[in-house]
Every structure is written in structure tokens, then in C-alpha cells.
Design a protein around this motif. Structure first.
Motif, PDB file in Angstrom:
ATOM      1  N   LYS A   1      -3.447  11.385   5.673  1.00 13.08           N
ATOM      2  CA  LYS A   1      -2.188  11.096   4.993  1.00 13.08           C
ATOM      3  C   LYS A   1      -1.020  11.710   5.779  1.00 13.08           C
ATOM      4  O   LYS A   1       0.064  11.139   5.842  1.00 13.08           O
ATOM      5  CB  LYS A   1      -2.244  11.640   3.565  1.00 13.08           C
ATOM      6  CG  LYS A   1      -1.114  11.168   2.696  1.00 13.08           C
ATOM      7  CD  LYS A   1      -1.329  11.612   1.261  1.00 13.08           C
ATOM      8  CE  LYS A   1      -0.055  11.487   0.474  1.00 13.08           C
ATOM      9  NZ  LYS A   1      -0.166  12.076  -0.851  1.00 13.08           N
TER      10      LYS A   1
ATOM     11  N   TYR B   1       0.825  -1.202   0.000  1.00  9.27           N
ATOM     12  CA  TYR B   1       0.000   0.000   0.000  1.00  9.27           C
ATOM     13  C   TYR B   1       0.861   1.253   0.000  1.00  9.27           C
ATOM     14  O   TYR B   1       1.921   1.289   0.617  1.00  9.27           O
ATOM     15  CB  TYR B   1      -0.903   0.046   1.242  1.00  9.27           C
ATOM     16  CG  TYR B   1      -1.910  -1.066   1.283  1.00  9.27           C
ATOM     17  CD1 TYR B   1      -2.964  -1.105   0.387  1.00  9.27           C
ATOM     18  CD2 TYR B   1      -1.808  -2.085   2.220  1.00  9.27           C
ATOM     19  CE1 TYR B   1      -3.899  -2.131   0.415  1.00  9.27           C
ATOM     20  CE2 TYR B   1      -2.739  -3.119   2.259  1.00  9.27           C
ATOM     21  CZ  TYR B   1      -3.779  -3.126   1.352  1.00  9.27           C
ATOM     22  OH  TYR B   1      -4.693  -4.133   1.383  1.00  9.27           O
ATOM     23  N   ASN B   2       0.360   2.313  -0.646  1.00  7.57           N
ATOM     24  CA  ASN B   2       1.036   3.603  -0.548  1.00  7.57           C
ATOM     25  C   ASN B   2       0.437   4.368   0.638  1.00  7.57           C
ATOM     26  O   ASN B   2      -0.511   3.901   1.287  1.00  7.57           O
ATOM     27  CB  ASN B   2       0.931   4.379  -1.867  1.00  7.57           C
ATOM     28  CG  ASN B   2      -0.484   4.751  -2.240  1.00  7.57           C
ATOM     29  OD1 ASN B   2      -1.322   5.037  -1.378  1.00  7.57           O
ATOM     30  ND2 ASN B   2      -0.784   4.764  -3.529  1.00  7.57           N
TER      31      ASN B   2
ATOM     32  N   GLU C   1      -3.354   5.055   0.529  1.00  6.77           N
ATOM     33  CA  GLU C   1      -4.157   3.854   0.759  1.00  6.77           C
ATOM     34  C   GLU C   1      -4.127   3.456   2.234  1.00  6.77           C
ATOM     35  O   GLU C   1      -5.164   3.097   2.810  1.00  6.77           O
ATOM     36  CB  GLU C   1      -3.646   2.705  -0.103  1.00  6.77           C
ATOM     37  CG  GLU C   1      -3.897   2.916  -1.579  1.00  6.77           C
ATOM     38  CD  GLU C   1      -3.144   1.937  -2.462  1.00  6.77           C
ATOM     39  OE1 GLU C   1      -3.700   1.575  -3.506  1.00  6.77           O
ATOM     40  OE2 GLU C   1      -2.014   1.542  -2.114  1.00  6.77           O
TER      41      GLU C   1
END
Length: 64
Positions: free
Chosen positions: A56, A43-44, A47
Motif C-alpha cells: 500500500k 479501486y482504492n 485494492e
């Protein structure tokens, strides 16, 4: 910094030990990561933030 005789702790070990000291949002992310350790690399940041229901920015702070 670890000395030459200290074994390097895994990422998940460091996360588990740090959970009590983390900001609540970072703790939420840490708990999420420890529940799904095999999937972390796939996952980034965006995500991970969505899946853990954190921002984020929280993911960025956590990684630092």
C-alpha cells in the motif's frame, strides 16, 4: 510545471514515460495500471496494491 502552450499529458501517458525511471515496485504498479486503464478509478489504494502485488505504501508513493 507546464507552460500555457503545452497540452496536458494524460495520467497514463505520464506513467508510461516514467516507467524506466521508477523503483521496481512502482514500475510493477505502473505496468499494471497501463494494462487496465479503464478500471483504475474503481479501486482504492489497498485494492490496487493487492491486485498489482505491491505494498500500500508503494501505491501511496506512486500517486505522489
Amino acid at each position: 510545471m507546464m507552460g500555457p502552450d503545452e497540452p496536458e499529458r494524460s495520467f497514463l501517458e505520464r506513467v508510461r514515460q516514467s516507467l524506466p525511471d521508477l523503483h521496481p515496485a512502482e514500475r510493477k504498479l505502473g505496468e499494471f495500471l497501463t494494462q487496465f486503464p479503464g478500471e483504475i478509478a474503481s479501486y482504492n489504494a489497498q485494492e490496487l496494491a493487492r491486485l498489482a502485488d505491491v505494498s500500500k505504501a508503494t501505491v501511496s508513493r506512486f500517486v505522489r
